[in-house]
Design a protein around this motif. Structure first.
Motif, PDB file in Angstrom:
ATOM      1  N   VAL A  59       0.606  -5.043   1.603  1.00  0.00           N
ATOM      2  CA  VAL A  59      -0.110  -4.772   0.173  1.00  0.00           C
ATOM      3  C   VAL A  59      -1.028  -3.595   0.153  1.00  0.00           C
ATOM      4  O   VAL A  59      -1.019  -2.549  -0.398  1.00  0.00           O
ATOM      5  CB  VAL A  59      -0.650  -5.950  -0.455  1.00  0.00           C
ATOM      6  CG1 VAL A  59      -1.328  -5.626  -1.730  1.00  0.00           C
ATOM      7  CG2 VAL A  59       0.498  -6.955  -0.841  1.00  0.00           C
ATOM      8  N   ALA A  62       0.505  -0.186   1.288  1.00  0.00           N
ATOM      9  CA  ALA A  62       1.121   0.339   0.128  1.00  0.00           C
ATOM     10  C   ALA A  62       0.272   0.892  -0.768  1.00  0.00           C
ATOM     11  O   ALA A  62       0.548   2.165  -1.323  1.00  0.00           O
ATOM     12  CB  ALA A  62       2.076  -0.781  -0.287  1.00  0.00           C
ATOM     13  N   LEU A  63      -0.756   0.392  -1.018  1.00  0.00           N
ATOM     14  CA  LEU A  63      -1.646   0.923  -1.998  1.00  0.00           C
ATOM     15  C   LEU A  63      -2.660   2.078  -1.475  1.00  0.00           C
ATOM     16  O   LEU A  63      -2.511   3.071  -2.268  1.00  0.00           O
ATOM     17  CB  LEU A  63      -2.682  -0.059  -2.365  1.00  0.00           C
ATOM     18  CG  LEU A  63      -2.243  -1.438  -3.172  1.00  0.00           C
ATOM     19  CD1 LEU A  63      -3.160  -2.332  -3.160  1.00  0.00           C
ATOM     20  CD2 LEU A  63      -1.755  -0.939  -4.460  1.00  0.00           C
ATOM     21  N   HIS A  68       5.414   1.796  -3.400  1.00  0.00           N
ATOM     22  CA  HIS A  68       5.620   0.511  -4.130  1.00  0.00           C
ATOM     23  C   HIS A  68       5.171  -0.735  -3.125  1.00  0.00           C
ATOM     24  O   HIS A  68       5.509  -0.645  -1.884  1.00  0.00           O
ATOM     25  CB  HIS A  68       7.085   0.390  -4.481  1.00  0.00           C
ATOM     26  CG  HIS A  68       7.245  -0.752  -5.407  1.00  0.00           C
ATOM     27  ND1 HIS A  68       7.372  -2.271  -5.036  1.00  0.00           N
ATOM     28  CD2 HIS A  68       7.684  -0.726  -6.663  1.00  0.00           C
ATOM     29  CE1 HIS A  68       7.461  -2.955  -6.034  1.00  0.00           C
ATOM     30  NE2 HIS A  68       7.431  -2.092  -7.353  1.00  0.00           N
ATOM     31  N   VAL A  69       4.516  -1.597  -3.777  1.00  0.00           N
ATOM     32  CA  VAL A  69       3.874  -2.575  -2.816  1.00  0.00           C
ATOM     33  C   VAL A  69       5.062  -3.458  -2.024  1.00  0.00           C
ATOM     34  O   VAL A  69       4.708  -3.844  -0.978  1.00  0.00           O
ATOM     35  CB  VAL A  69       3.147  -3.600  -3.884  1.00  0.00           C
ATOM     36  CG1 VAL A  69       2.838  -4.961  -3.097  1.00  0.00           C
ATOM     37  CG2 VAL A  69       2.088  -3.029  -4.413  1.00  0.00           C
ATOM     38  N   ILE A  73       5.205  -4.437   1.879  1.00  0.00           N
ATOM     39  CA  ILE A  73       5.145  -5.584   2.315  1.00  0.00           C
ATOM     40  C   ILE A  73       6.597  -5.811   3.275  1.00  0.00           C
ATOM     41  O   ILE A  73       6.340  -6.209   4.386  1.00  0.00           O
ATOM     42  CB  ILE A  73       5.377  -6.663   1.374  1.00  0.00           C
ATOM     43  CG1 ILE A  73       4.045  -6.584   0.359  1.00  0.00           C
ATOM     44  CG2 ILE A  73       5.837  -8.031   1.741  1.00  0.00           C
ATOM     45  CD1 ILE A  73       4.385  -7.692  -0.788  1.00  0.00           C
ATOM     46  N   TYR A 126      -1.988 -12.152  -4.979  1.00  0.00           N
ATOM     47  CA  TYR A 126      -1.267 -12.090  -3.763  1.00  0.00           C
ATOM     48  C   TYR A 126      -1.221 -13.232  -2.588  1.00  0.00           C
ATOM     49  O   TYR A 126      -0.600 -13.431  -1.809  1.00  0.00           O
ATOM     50  CB  TYR A 126      -1.524 -10.685  -3.075  1.00  0.00           C
ATOM     51  CG  TYR A 126      -1.077  -9.411  -3.814  1.00  0.00           C
ATOM     52  CD1 TYR A 126       0.344  -8.992  -3.921  1.00  0.00           C
ATOM     53  CD2 TYR A 126      -2.081  -8.887  -4.616  1.00  0.00           C
ATOM     54  CE1 TYR A 126       0.503  -8.063  -4.690  1.00  0.00           C
ATOM     55  CE2 TYR A 126      -1.736  -7.729  -5.196  1.00  0.00           C
ATOM     56  CZ  TYR A 126      -0.308  -7.260  -5.367  1.00  0.00           C
ATOM     57  OH  TYR A 126      -0.050  -6.230  -6.088  1.00  0.00           O
ATOM     58  N   LYS A 197       4.156 -12.830  -5.397  1.00  0.00           N
ATOM     59  CA  LYS A 197       3.672 -12.638  -6.659  1.00  0.00           C
ATOM     60  C   LYS A 197       3.947 -14.060  -7.320  1.00  0.00           C
ATOM     61  O   LYS A 197       3.206 -14.521  -8.266  1.00  0.00           O
ATOM     62  CB  LYS A 197       4.315 -11.642  -7.539  1.00  0.00           C
ATOM     63  CG  LYS A 197       3.738 -11.542  -8.920  1.00  0.00           C
ATOM     64  CD  LYS A 197       2.448 -10.840  -8.857  1.00  0.00           C
ATOM     65  CE  LYS A 197       1.907 -10.854 -10.373  1.00  0.00           C
ATOM     66  NZ  LYS A 197       2.505  -9.859 -11.203  1.00  0.00           N
TER      67      LYS A 197
END
Length: 275
Positions: A59, A62-63, A68-69, A73, A126, A197
């Motif tokens: 996560v 990706a950020l 995209h998260v 992952i 998360y 999620k």
């Protein structure tokens, strides 16, 4: 004069987010059930933990990379899973490798999140899941990921099963246990990515292990156990979701609690039937 103002949530709004949550949870249950059987058969519960903990690092990366998260992952989860497969048995025991990678990935992920500039990221969704806030596009993504996992398991079922039960027989049959291990790692990474999620990184391993362990009380064949585990996992998600909404408690822990209760009830029922 004191005026009391009351607000009500429209029934159709409640129906919408509950339907979305239920559909997403159903997909996760159908995927984690059969996959969890291999986790139980191979005694890989800690392996699932390591891959799930790595999700937080995914996560954060990706950020930081502004992608995209789910991509982050899946990438990190696969890397951790493959690292475990490559390192196990060389210098340290498998459980030691798993412990180092699981906790290190989680710690590095938490540190990386703290370095992200701008508004501080809320990690609760998360870590523990927040299925009630899932959006329509995320429901489609969850179903796509779950369908991919189920398709992989169906495609490689015989090879995965043979490798799990007897690696030597798998080699004699022309199968490559390394390939089957890679397929299983990819499935775990996909499940972690699409379910983070819903159930949260800290609790995903529980949804993999508990329904499969509960199905063991009644299953007579591997295929039967996989189907039972899928049904138990899906039921646990729906019951946990309902309890979360009714009691206003976190959804991820509620789902795990539901699966634990089902495990105990089925265990007692199985013991009664055997006496």
């Amino acid at each position: 004069m004191i005026t009391t103002i009351t607000t009500t949530i429209p029934a159709n709004m409640i129906d919408d987010f509950m339907i979305r949550a239920g559909l997403a949870g159903l997909a996760i249950g159908l995927a984690t059930g059969p996959l969890g059987c291999f986790v139980v058969w191979r005694r890989m519960a800690y392996f699932g933990d390591a891959v799930a903990h790595a999700a937080i690092l995914g996560v954060a990366l990706a950020l930081l990379a502004e992608i995209h998260v789910m991509i982050g992952i899946v990438f990190v989860a696969i890397m951790v899973g493959l690292a475990v497969l490559q390192l196990s048995g060389r210098t340290l025991a498998a459980d030691a490798i798993l412990g180092v990678l699981a906790h290190s990935a989680l710690a590095f992920g938490l540190v990386a999140v703290s370095l992200i500039k701008g508004p501080r990221l809320n990690l609760d969704a998360y870590l523990f899941g927040d299925i009630l806030t899932i959006q329509p596009t995320e429901v489609w993504a969850v179903w796509a990921g779950a369908a991919a996992v189920i398709a992989l398991l169906l495609w490689r079922w015989r090879g995965l099963l043979t490798t799990t039960m007897n690696p030597d027989l798998a080699l004699a049959s022309g199968l490559n246990p390394k390939v089957e291990n890679w397929v299983l790692t990819l499935c775990l990474a996909l499940v972690v990515a699409v379910s983070i999620k819903i159930i949260g990184a800290l609790l995903i391993a529980a949804l993999l292990v508990i329904p499969a362990a509960a199905a063991r009380h009644f299953a007579r064949t591997p295929e039967n156990m996989a189907l039972c585990a899928a049904g138990i996992a899906a039921t646990s998600v729906l019951i946990g979701l309902w309890a979360s909404f009714q009691l206003d408690v976190p959804s991820g822990p509620s789902i795990v609690c539901a699966s634990a209760v089902i495990f105990v009830l089925l265990g007692l029922a199985g013991r009664i039937m055997r006496t």
